[in-house]
Structures are given as structure tokens and as C-alpha cells.
Design a protein around this motif. Sequence first.
Motif, PDB file in Angstrom:
ATOM      1  N   HIS A 165     -45.695 -51.118 -60.151  1.00  0.00           N
ATOM      2  CA  HIS A 165     -46.870 -51.562 -59.401  1.00  0.00           C
ATOM      3  C   HIS A 165     -47.862 -50.409 -59.231  1.00  0.00           C
ATOM      4  O   HIS A 165     -49.075 -50.604 -59.370  1.00  0.00           O
ATOM      5  N   GLU A 166     -47.367 -49.217 -58.924  1.00  0.00           N
ATOM      6  CA  GLU A 166     -48.243 -48.056 -58.773  1.00  0.00           C
ATOM      7  C   GLU A 166     -48.960 -47.725 -60.076  1.00  0.00           C
ATOM      8  O   GLU A 166     -50.156 -47.437 -60.069  1.00  0.00           O
ATOM      9  N   VAL A 167     -48.233 -47.764 -61.187  1.00  0.00           N
ATOM     10  CA  VAL A 167     -48.839 -47.477 -62.490  1.00  0.00           C
ATOM     11  C   VAL A 167     -49.891 -48.529 -62.823  1.00  0.00           C
ATOM     12  O   VAL A 167     -50.991 -48.212 -63.264  1.00  0.00           O
ATOM     13  N   GLU A 187     -51.544 -50.396 -60.730  1.00  0.00           N
ATOM     14  CA  GLU A 187     -52.668 -50.219 -59.818  1.00  0.00           C
ATOM     15  C   GLU A 187     -53.559 -49.056 -60.259  1.00  0.00           C
ATOM     16  O   GLU A 187     -54.773 -49.115 -60.162  1.00  0.00           O
ATOM     17  N   TYR A 188     -52.958 -48.015 -60.766  1.00  0.00           N
ATOM     18  CA  TYR A 188     -53.716 -46.843 -61.212  1.00  0.00           C
ATOM     19  C   TYR A 188     -54.536 -47.159 -62.462  1.00  0.00           C
ATOM     20  O   TYR A 188     -55.700 -46.784 -62.559  1.00  0.00           O
ATOM     21  N   PHE A 189     -53.928 -47.838 -63.432  1.00  0.00           N
ATOM     22  CA  PHE A 189     -54.587 -48.061 -64.710  1.00  0.00           C
ATOM     23  C   PHE A 189     -55.338 -49.381 -64.797  1.00  0.00           C
ATOM     24  O   PHE A 189     -56.263 -49.520 -65.597  1.00  0.00           O
ATOM     25  N   SER A 228     -57.505 -52.149 -62.736  1.00  0.00           N
ATOM     26  CA  SER A 228     -58.211 -52.326 -61.468  1.00  0.00           C
ATOM     27  C   SER A 228     -57.864 -53.636 -60.772  1.00  0.00           C
ATOM     28  O   SER A 228     -57.932 -53.731 -59.568  1.00  0.00           O
ATOM     29  N   SER A 236     -54.926 -55.148 -60.591  1.00  0.00           N
ATOM     30  CA  SER A 236     -53.477 -55.301 -60.435  1.00  0.00           C
ATOM     31  C   SER A 236     -53.078 -55.787 -59.054  1.00  0.00           C
ATOM     32  O   SER A 236     -51.944 -56.171 -58.842  1.00  0.00           O
ATOM     33  N   SER A 237     -54.008 -55.789 -58.096  1.00  0.00           N
ATOM     34  CA  SER A 237     -53.659 -56.214 -56.750  1.00  0.00           C
ATOM     35  C   SER A 237     -53.582 -57.727 -56.626  1.00  0.00           C
ATOM     36  O   SER A 237     -53.115 -58.237 -55.623  1.00  0.00           O
ATOM     37  N   VAL A 259     -49.460 -53.420 -67.833  1.00  0.00           N
ATOM     38  CA  VAL A 259     -49.974 -52.119 -68.237  1.00  0.00           C
ATOM     39  C   VAL A 259     -49.321 -51.670 -69.542  1.00  0.00           C
ATOM     40  O   VAL A 259     -49.944 -51.004 -70.369  1.00  0.00           O
TER      41      VAL A 259
END
Length: 104
Positions: A40-42, A44-46, A48, A50-51, A60
Motif C-alpha cells: 500500500h505504501e509503495v 501510494e508513493y508511485f 496518485s 492508490s487511496s 504498481v
Amino acid sequence: MGDNRGQSKFAESMRKFILKASEEIAYIQAEEGATLSIAHEVAEYFLSDSSKEEANPFRVFLVLRDFLAILDNACEEVGRIKDGMINGLSVNCPAPARDDGCSR
């Protein structure tokens, strides 16, 4: 009497197995949770968006796969261009005017 002893040994073996398997399952479930959290963190980072609830955090990796395929194709094309230049072939590059080694 021998039958009861065999059942007792089997029951004890199964208890040990279930205890060990339960511990391993708990460990795997904890690892799964940590892995999903990192995914989830990856994402969210890559990515936009992903939320979104329906967004798959592993998407991803599909984006990465597509990027690597495009990069691989670009590297192969550069290799063909270099091979053409080495063999004395005239190669046209549609790139903007710059000194990148391609003949115009």
C-alpha cells in the motif's frame, strides 16, 4: 490395550502438529499484513490514485512491468541503431537536433 496406546500417540502427534502449524499460520498472517502494508505504501508513493478503495496496491507492479517492457524495447532499438552505425548503414533518427551520434 495396544490400540489405545496407538491412538494416544497419534493424538499427541496431532496436538504437536496443530500447535506448530498454528504458530506458523500466525507468523505467515503477520507477514502477510506487513507485506500488504508495504505494498500500500509503495502504491501510494508511485500511484496518485492508490487511496481509492477499489485500487489494488499490487497494480504498481503492473505499471513497473509495463515500464520495464518499454525500457527493454528502447534499449533494443538503441542497440539496432548502434549496430547500423557500426556496420556503416545510414540511420535516420527522428529525435530533436542534438549531438547524440545519429545521422540525419
